[in-house]
Design an enzyme around this catalytic site. Structure first.
Site, mmCIF file in Angstrom:
data_model
loop_
_atom_site.group_PDB
_atom_site.id
_atom_site.type_symbol
_atom_site.label_atom_id
_atom_site.label_comp_id
_atom_site.label_asym_id
_atom_site.label_seq_id
_atom_site.Cartn_x
_atom_site.Cartn_y
_atom_site.Cartn_z
ATOM 1 N N CYS A 91 29.609 51.570 69.027
ATOM 2 C CA CYS A 91 29.652 50.387 69.016
ATOM 3 C C CYS A 91 29.680 49.562 70.146
ATOM 4 O O CYS A 91 29.149 48.364 70.150
ATOM 5 C CB CYS A 91 30.746 49.704 68.114
ATOM 6 S SG CYS A 91 30.929 50.657 66.376
ATOM 7 N N HIS A 365 27.528 43.595 61.753
ATOM 8 C CA HIS A 365 27.830 44.631 62.922
ATOM 9 C C HIS A 365 26.655 45.525 63.137
ATOM 10 O O HIS A 365 26.474 46.742 62.771
ATOM 11 C CB HIS A 365 28.984 45.503 62.902
ATOM 12 C CG HIS A 365 29.238 46.200 63.750
ATOM 13 N ND1 HIS A 365 29.068 46.274 65.042
ATOM 14 C CD2 HIS A 365 30.337 47.520 63.933
ATOM 15 C CE1 HIS A 365 29.541 47.520 65.660
ATOM 16 N NE2 HIS A 365 30.327 48.151 64.921
ATOM 17 N N CYS A 395 35.950 48.299 69.788
ATOM 18 C CA CYS A 395 36.544 49.718 69.527
ATOM 19 C C CYS A 395 35.372 50.573 69.286
ATOM 20 O O CYS A 395 34.195 49.771 69.048
ATOM 21 C CB CYS A 395 37.389 49.539 68.243
ATOM 22 S SG CYS A 395 36.490 48.706 66.780
#
Length: 409
Positions: A91, A365, A395
């Site tokens: 991510c 996302h 994260c």
């Protein structure tokens, strides 16, 4: 050493990552190509000066299996001599791309470089690159027999920080409300990620960071994912998402609270940031909008997995010689609502500064693009509000996290 500055930072609209989504019909290379073209057009950049395009991409398979930075630069009409390279830190991939770009300028390796991120989750489904194979290996499983997926990890985080289902749903709703509230200059205390995101959209506060993209059917110029009427009460009716029978048997102590509504949305998107040597930018008549004060990357417990933003934020603040109180905003990726809530409780952070225009619960996302998307939002927000410093942290799978302190110029 040369000073590195950010001259401009743009992103595509966020489209639902599903068939029929606003930008689902765009090939990923074309999506990023249009964002690169928009970045060059906004700045008047002579694209012959670009020395590299560093792109964060997570699912490097199918239409995203090539060196998409190179291909997107060609799609954008950049000269043939402009190269590209792909970065993958889950991510945080495009946040890491920004770090690499800045480090390259400071080291004297670049004068002009673009850091970018991309993920078309409607076309390249999450996990497609794993081919149902275990990416960890026997030795890692032997050391960490409790390794699990991120959804269960989000539940473990919620349990460790004693977060209730009510707090989680309230936070998720507020993300939508804040985005819409900033857009209309309204304030919604009960509705969070959707509320913040929808508010920001209503106020037009994201217009300065979005470049429209043209699909085969339409021109898309706004985020598709925000649900402005989301409330904690409506989210309370959602079923929990990660409590399969095997998971319940393995973790009988968990209350199971995470739902689709309190998780980040699957989304299509791309983002690009122009990083330059400050002297070169000045010589070209370009005015920087931000600079990176400090950056850090850490790893934490791979079982809890999503707690890395806490030590990452502490490390980057120490490296910057600053305190959390000096930050005007914090962008903590809303992979799940429990992540920013645990971070806020542990850090003693000011709730009003946390994801002030909504986060990934509302905006989505798009994995490889999210690091750059958060940074772009954080760069533009102080220019709208009169702030100066922002902290961003993401994260990442495996218990990792990137963190960056940015100064608006």
């Amino acid at each position: 050493m040369p000073n590195a500055v950010i001259v401009d930072a743009v992103r595509s609209p966020m489209g639902k990552g599903e068939p029929g989504g606003a930008i689902a019909d765009l090939h990923p290379v074309d999506l990023l190509g249009q964002v690169l073209s928009g970045l060059a057009n906004r700045t008047g950049l002579d694209t012959r000066t670009v020395e590299d395009v560093i792109v964060g991409v997570v699912s490097q398979v199918g239409e995203q299996s090539g060196t998409v930075g190179r291909q997107a630069a060609l799609a954008a009409g950049f000269p043939e001599h402009v190269p590209g390279v792909t970065v993958e830190r889950k991510c945080g991939s495009s946040q890491q791309a920004v770090d690499f770009a800045v480090q390259g300028v400071v080291a004297g390796g670049y004068d002009v470089v673009i850091a970018a991120g991309l993920e078309s989750m409607s076309r390249i489904h999450m996990g497609l690159n794993k081919l149902d194979m275990d990416p960890n290996g026997p030795a890692v499983h032997e050391r960490y027999p409790d390794l699990t997926n991120q959804g269960v990890a989000a539940e473990l985080v919620a349990a460790r920080w004693s977060l209730s289902r009510e707090r989680i749903d309230e936070y998720a709703a507020r993300s939508h409300a804040r985005a819409d509230a900033a857009r209309s200059h309204a304030r919604a205390d009960a509705a969070r990620s959707h509320a913040r995101a929808d508010a920001a959209r209503s106020a037009g506060c994201c217009d300065d960071e979005i470049v429209p993209v043209t699909t085969p059917a339409d021109v898309v110029d706004g985020d598709e994912s925000i649900r402005p009427h989301t409330t904690a009460e409506s989210l309370a009716g959602f079923r929990t998402a990660f409590d399969s029978s095997p998971a319940r048997g393995r973790y009988p102590e968990l209350e199971w609270m995470i739902t689709a509504g309190s998780s980040s949305q699957i989304t299509d998107g791309a983002a690009a940031i122009l990083v330059m040597n400050e002297d070169v930018a000045q010589s070209l008549g370009l005015t920087p909008i931000a600079r990176i004060v400090a950056s850090a990357v850490v790893a934490d417990d791979p079982v809890l997995m999503l707690t890395g933003p806490i030590p990452a934020a502490r490390k980057v603040l120490s490296r910057a010689g600053m305190t959390l109180e000096q930050m005007d905003a914090y962008e903590v990726n809303e992979a799940f609502a429990s992540v920013p809530l645990a971070w806020r409780d542990e850090m003693g952070a000011d709730d009003d500064k946390l994801n002030p225009v909504g986060g990934a619960i509302a905006l989505g996302h798009p994995l490889g693009a999210s690091g750059a998307r958060l940074m772009i939002t954080m760069i533009h927000h102080p220019h709208r509000t009169g702030g100066r410093y922002g902290l961003q942290t993401m994260c990442e799978a495996g218990g990792r996290a990137n963190a960056t302190v940015v100064e608006a110029l």
